[in-house]
Design a protein around this motif. Sequence first.
Motif, PDB file in Angstrom:
ATOM      1  N   ARG A 111     -10.004   1.533  -0.943  1.00 49.20           N
ATOM      2  CA  ARG A 111      -9.299   0.554  -1.581  1.00 49.20           C
ATOM      3  C   ARG A 111      -8.141   0.844  -2.321  1.00 49.20           C
ATOM      4  O   ARG A 111      -7.222   0.070  -2.343  1.00 49.20           O
ATOM      5  N   ASP A 153      -4.916   0.142  -0.177  1.00 49.57           N
ATOM      6  CA  ASP A 153      -4.640  -0.897   0.323  1.00 49.57           C
ATOM      7  C   ASP A 153      -3.457  -1.542  -0.670  1.00 49.57           C
ATOM      8  O   ASP A 153      -3.438  -1.477  -1.798  1.00 49.57           O
ATOM      9  N   PRO A 177       0.875   1.962   7.354  1.00 51.42           N
ATOM     10  CA  PRO A 177      -0.474   2.092   6.678  1.00 51.42           C
ATOM     11  C   PRO A 177      -0.756   3.685   6.605  1.00 51.42           C
ATOM     12  O   PRO A 177      -0.187   4.430   7.542  1.00 51.42           O
TER      13      PRO A 177
END
Length: 74
Positions: A18, A21, A68
């Motif tokens: 997380r 992200d 990413p």
Amino acid sequence: MADESESAVQAAVDGELRLLDPEVRASPALVLELLDRDFTEIGASGRWWDAESILTVTSAGTVSPESPVEVSRM
């Protein structure tokens, strides 16, 4: 006991993921949900990190949807 241990490990992995992200990183409140206020870490470079320094880096937008982060061997 093994199920409890496995659940704790999975929760830690989920939290780490997380933190990668971009939406979470852009929100200091969400980052702080994942970090203990007393968080400290020594990075691979030898740099010392605490919750405040992590917030400074994450709120700078260093991870974007266009680039990413890939995670492996976690």
